[in-house]
Scaffold this active site. Sequence first.
Site, PDB file in Angstrom:
ATOM      1  CG  ASP A 134      -1.941   1.106   1.212  1.00  0.00           C
ATOM      2  OD1 ASP A 134      -2.274   1.440  -0.129  1.00  0.00           O
ATOM      3  OD2 ASP A 134      -2.403   1.252   2.056  1.00  0.00           O
ATOM      4  CG  HIS A 141      -4.608  10.325   2.516  1.00  0.00           C
ATOM      5  ND1 HIS A 141      -5.758  10.324   3.459  1.00  0.00           N
ATOM      6  CD2 HIS A 141      -3.701   9.634   2.978  1.00  0.00           C
ATOM      7  CE1 HIS A 141      -5.372   9.324   4.359  1.00  0.00           C
ATOM      8  NE2 HIS A 141      -4.282   8.742   3.940  1.00  0.00           N
ATOM      9  NE  ARG A 150       3.630  14.332  10.922  1.00  0.00           N
ATOM     10  CZ  ARG A 150       2.946  13.348   9.865  1.00  0.00           C
ATOM     11  NH1 ARG A 150       2.555  12.304  10.592  1.00  0.00           N
ATOM     12  NH2 ARG A 150       2.836  13.830   8.624  1.00  0.00           N
ATOM     13  CD  GLU A 207      -6.592   4.479   4.595  1.00  0.00           C
ATOM     14  OE1 GLU A 207      -5.713   3.448   3.719  1.00  0.00           O
ATOM     15  OE2 GLU A 207      -6.107   5.044   5.345  1.00  0.00           O
ATOM     16  CD  GLU A 209      -5.690   2.837  -0.306  1.00  0.00           C
ATOM     17  OE1 GLU A 209      -4.690   2.151  -0.787  1.00  0.00           O
ATOM     18  OE2 GLU A 209      -5.377   3.036   0.859  1.00  0.00           O
ATOM     19  CG  ASP A 241      -5.982   0.181   3.337  1.00  0.00           C
ATOM     20  OD1 ASP A 241      -5.842  -1.075   3.941  1.00  0.00           O
ATOM     21  OD2 ASP A 241      -4.965   1.044   3.555  1.00  0.00           O
ATOM     22  CB  THR A 357      -6.550   7.524   1.446  1.00  0.00           C
ATOM     23  OG1 THR A 357      -6.195   6.589   2.099  1.00  0.00           O
ATOM     24  CG2 THR A 357      -7.558   8.428   1.430  1.00  0.00           C
TER      25      THR A 357
HETATM   26 MN    MN Z   1      -4.119   2.918   2.574  1.00  0.00          MN
END
Ligand code: MN
Length: 429
Positions: A134, A141, A150, A207, A209, A241, A357
């Site tokens: 992945d 994203h 963060r 997610e 994807e 995901d 994602t």
């Molecule tokens: Mn993922």
Amino acid sequence: MIKANDPALKSWVEVPENSDFPIQNLPFGIFKTDYMEAGAGVAIGEHVLDLTYLHENGFLDGLSLPAGVFNQRWLNDFIGLGKKVTSRVRERISELLRHDHDELRDNKPARELALIPMDEAEMLMPVKVPNYTDFYSSIEHATNVGTMFRDPKNALLPNWRHIPVGYHGRASSIVPSGVSIKRPNGQTKPPEAERPSFGPSGRLDFELEMAFITCMENGLGNAIPTHKAEDHIFGFVLFNDWSARDIQVWEYVPLGPFLAKNFASSISPWIVTMDALEPFRTSGPEQVPEVLPYLQYKGDKNFDIHLQVYLQPEGGEENLICNSNFKYMYWNVNQQLAHHTVNGCNVQVGDMYASGTISGPAPDSYGSMLELAWKGTKPLKLSNGEERKFVQDGDTVIMRGFGMKGNVRIGFGEVKTKVLPADQAQVTG
Ligand code: MN
């Protein structure tokens, strides 16, 4: 131009307007019915074309196909023949389905045996997946997640614009559309708690994807350069995901995602070939700073594929909650495969490589609940009056994708998954 992609082509098989599977698509999958064992098929309109039947009855002669190549539980042997062969098979199927080609059209007994109504077919995993990787290749994203967890000023980590970041996932738990999944149990620790506790994840997420599937090995020790990457890529599927955010936050330092991800991933069952996606090529975002030479590439390597996510609560209707596009990817698939193998890592036939994602710039284009509801601070409102911060038991998540050019729509079908309650016995012991 690839002949089978000609927008003017029409099939003698009825294809409803807005079907994902016109004659210009011809995706490959594995299906079975109540009366037939698993085997390979191609989607056309609302039918599955039985490749085993066509092959055994001479319709695919002269294409260098080994005996029994379609009469199998997986497509690995077929796609492993290489794109020269598989592209020719797609061209031949296109010819057989053309409205002005009488070979199958006017052979009523053959036609009736070769075409199976889709509602009689159960779609299975199209390939046996030896390895799953992945990536984390959407800049929107990565920026959203970095901002939430963060620092908004330094949302992207210093390596992000230099490396197509990825991790090795779990191949054994990839399941096709229609297979329900259980909410995972696991260890979590909210910031305010002193100790971790064990129980069902409270922050189950999807997610959005896409994943590419490789069809040719490079051999251990041999890098795949960006300009050769597409020789190794057979096609694409939609990929969900599944992620347990509360488990992820507690476990992911220092080695990355583990049990937050490996309990399940869901895919759409039809592999849309790279050939069919040719008309949807588009340029990718400008990469600043310039990437290292082994990651540089020429040409249009992104794809303009509209992507949608729907959430359907138990007993309720589908709610469209996300509109994104595959073209937003910062790192393209050629760069991903070049990076993956630059150290000599060997890819295998049937491997799946998910994009990460796919979020776009607009808040309604974010590809996960984490971002759509912004860490639970902006719950989504559903049409039945309920709200969602994350995915609840009984919810069904549906992802759909398609490219549109002129009158031609190349679709992926869907990946549809219901979430079942966690296993309580585990929690109580
Ligand atoms: Mn993922």
